[in-house]
Design an enzyme around this catalytic site. Structure first.
Site, PDB file in Angstrom:
ATOM      1  N   LYS A   1       2.074  -3.241   7.436  1.00  0.00           N
ATOM      2  CA  LYS A   1       2.376  -3.432   6.016  1.00  0.00           C
ATOM      3  C   LYS A   1       3.827  -3.030   5.720  1.00  0.00           C
ATOM      4  CE  LYS A   1       0.053  -4.594   3.069  1.00  0.00           C
ATOM      5  NZ  LYS A   1      -0.320  -5.936   2.516  1.00  0.00           N
TER       6      LYS A   1
ATOM      7  N   THR B   1       0.820  -1.214   0.000  1.00  0.00           N
ATOM      8  CA  THR B   1       0.000   0.000   0.000  1.00  0.00           C
ATOM      9  C   THR B   1       0.855   1.266   0.000  1.00  0.00           C
ATOM     10  OG1 THR B   1      -1.529   1.249   1.411  1.00  0.00           O
ATOM     11  CG2 THR B   1      -0.085  -0.284   2.539  1.00  0.00           C
ATOM     12  N   ASP B   2       0.255   2.353  -0.458  1.00  0.00           N
ATOM     13  CA  ASP B   2       0.944   3.656  -0.388  1.00  0.00           C
ATOM     14  C   ASP B   2       1.031   4.173   1.052  1.00  0.00           C
ATOM     15  OD1 ASP B   2      -1.753   4.314  -0.024  1.00  0.00           O
ATOM     16  OD2 ASP B   2      -1.819   5.819  -1.624  1.00  0.00           O
ATOM     17  N   GLU B   3       0.232   3.592   1.969  1.00  0.00           N
ATOM     18  CA  GLU B   3       0.204   4.128   3.341  1.00  0.00           C
ATOM     19  C   GLU B   3       1.542   3.945   4.063  1.00  0.00           C
ATOM     20  OE1 GLU B   3      -3.179   3.487   5.748  1.00  0.00           O
ATOM     21  OE2 GLU B   3      -4.562   3.587   4.064  1.00  0.00           O
TER      22      GLU B   3
ATOM     23  N   TYR C   1      -2.021  -0.407  11.054  1.00  0.00           N
ATOM     24  CA  TYR C   1      -2.129  -1.088   9.750  1.00  0.00           C
ATOM     25  C   TYR C   1      -0.920  -0.788   8.873  1.00  0.00           C
ATOM     26  CZ  TYR C   1      -3.321  -1.602   4.812  1.00  0.00           C
ATOM     27  OH  TYR C   1      -3.265  -1.895   3.478  1.00  0.00           O
TER      28      TYR C   1
ATOM     29  N   VAL D   1     -18.663  11.383   7.847  1.00  0.00           N
ATOM     30  CA  VAL D   1     -17.424  11.947   7.288  1.00  0.00           C
ATOM     31  C   VAL D   1     -16.520  12.316   8.457  1.00  0.00           C
ATOM     32  CG1 VAL D   1     -16.463  13.866   5.963  1.00  0.00           C
ATOM     33  CG2 VAL D   1     -18.609  12.778   5.232  1.00  0.00           C
TER      34      VAL D   1
END
Ligand code: NAD
Ligand code: DAU
Length: 352
Positions: free
Chosen positions: A163, A133-135, A159, A215
């Site tokens: 990763k 992931t880009d995270e 998370y 939101v």
């Protein structure tokens, strides 16, 4: 030839398996533990198809992986299996360490033993493709350039830290043992079979049910959206032509603020399934922000385009319309997913 896919009953994994078998007759062994996020119904169109071998099992189970590798002799492992939801990682990080870190370690060790026993062309052709992931790169300021493959790792959530750890293990198994690996770091996906705990599907199913559209914070956080089949084609391109030990960023050049995503979903629903109670945007509700919420992600996808000729096929406008239409066309999928564990999670996260 055969490939072994892990996590192929989840959102991206199931799209990948379906997409793979639409394009090729090469069989897929699909290893998935069927956590709350795994749904074999995503793969119902493959019932009775001998090219798809589904195995319910855990990537932490070394004996099982050894036996699958010995039995099926795959030419590649495409590793999707993970705990994937940031909010869940905040309320319960343990499962993320177990699957994302320990599970990837177990898979790497099994792959290393299997690959070590191969010879000649089979050994040279073998690939371990790690889906990430880009995270892992952390968060961007408004004027920062998008993430490239050389950005330092600065993960901010349990998370993304798990990763990042798995990415480091994959890198080390290549560097130290020579395991033939490739890694892809992708931005936010959306599309069919997306579990309705994530932003886009949650907004669609809540709006249709007349429920609030939660939101987080001010809604100005930015994500870079990619239609899921474009992620699948990017993975295929890297699996086929990616350089060993390299990482490739995959993204759609679609930076959008969360509130704009929610308003777009509402506008499409107003057009495709108007509500007698008025525009769906009336349901938008600002709620408490996610702890440690990353402000902005953006992917620089020039390397995969330059080296492998990959580009996304969908624009955000075409992809989001297809996505909303898919949820409208599959109310039974939504209804079944919303039973059981998912309902419990919604109650915990949003106070019922
Ligand atoms: P998902 O949560 O929808 O699916 C994960 C799948 O893995 C499920 O089918 C689950 O049953 C399975 N699984 C979980 N733990 C397992 C275990 N211990 N053993 C075997 N199977 C297990 O996730 P997703 O959104 O499809 O993401 C797939 C991969 O892509 C993940 O590695 C994720 O980090 C990565 N990724 C996701 C996105 C995104 O936007 N969703 C973007 C970039 C990268
Ligand atoms: O960037 C890639 C990542 O994208 C993947 O690695 C993760 O597996 C995937 O879950 C996704 O992470 P995000 O945290 O970006 O996705 P999520 O859909 O949970 O949230 C998207 C944005 O919307 C984020 O800024 C939080 C916000 N949000 C989310 C939910 C669920 C809300 O405002 N309200 C919500 O109810």
């Amino acid at each position: 030839m055969t490939i072994l896919v892990t996590g192929g009953a989840g959102f991206i994994g199931s799209n990948f398996v379906l997409d793979w078998l639409r394009q090729s007759d090469e069989p897929v062994v699909n290893l998935d533990a069927l956590t709350y996020a795994g749904n074999v119904e995503n793969l119902a169109s493959l019932d009775g198809d001998a090219r798809h071998i589904f195995v319910k099992g855990d990537i932490c189970d070394r004996a099982l992986i050894d036996s699958l590798l010995a039995q099926h002799q795959p030419r590649a492992i495409v590793h999707f299996a993970a705990e994937s939801h940031v909010d869940r990682s905040i309320s319960g990080p343990g499962a993320f360490m177990k699957t994302n870190v320990d599970g990837t370690f177990t898979l790497l060790e099994a792959a290393r033993a299997y690959w070590g026993g191969l010879a000649g062309d089979a050994k040279a052709a073998f690939r371990f493709h790690h889906v990430s992931t880009d995270e892992v790169y952390g968060t961007l300021k408004p004027t920062d350039p998008p993430f490239t493959e050389t950005n330092p790792y600065e993960p901010n959530s349990p998370y993304s830290a798990s990763k990042a750890a798995s990415d480091h293990l994959v890198r080390a198994w290549h560097h130290t043992y020579g395991l033939p690996v490739v890694t892809t770091n992708c931005s936010n996906n959306y599309g069919p079979y997306h579990f309705p705990e994530k932003l886009i599907p949650l907004m669609i199913v809540n709006a249709l049910a007349g429920k609030p559209l939660p939101v987080y914070g001010d809604g100005q956080q930015i994500r870079d959206w990619l239609f899921v089949t474009d992620h699948c084609s990017g993975i295929r391109a890297v699996l086929a032509g990616g350089k060993l030990g390299e990482t490739y960023n995959i993204g759609g050049w679609n930076e959008k603020a969360n509130i704009d995503i929610v308003k777009t979903v509402c506008a499409l629903l107003d057009e495709l399934r108007p509500s007698a109670d008025g525009p769906y945007a009336r349901l938008i509700t600002y709620v408490k922000d996610r702890p440690g919420h990353d402000r902005r992600y953006a992917i620089d996808a020039r390397k995969i385009e330059r080296e492998l000729g990959w580009r996304p096929a969908e624009t955000f406008e075409t992809g989001i319309r297809k996505t909303v239409q898919w949820y409208l066309d599959h109310p039974e999928w939504v209804a079944r997913v919303q039973s059981g564990a998912y309902r419990d999670w919604v109650a915990t996260q949003y106070g019922g």
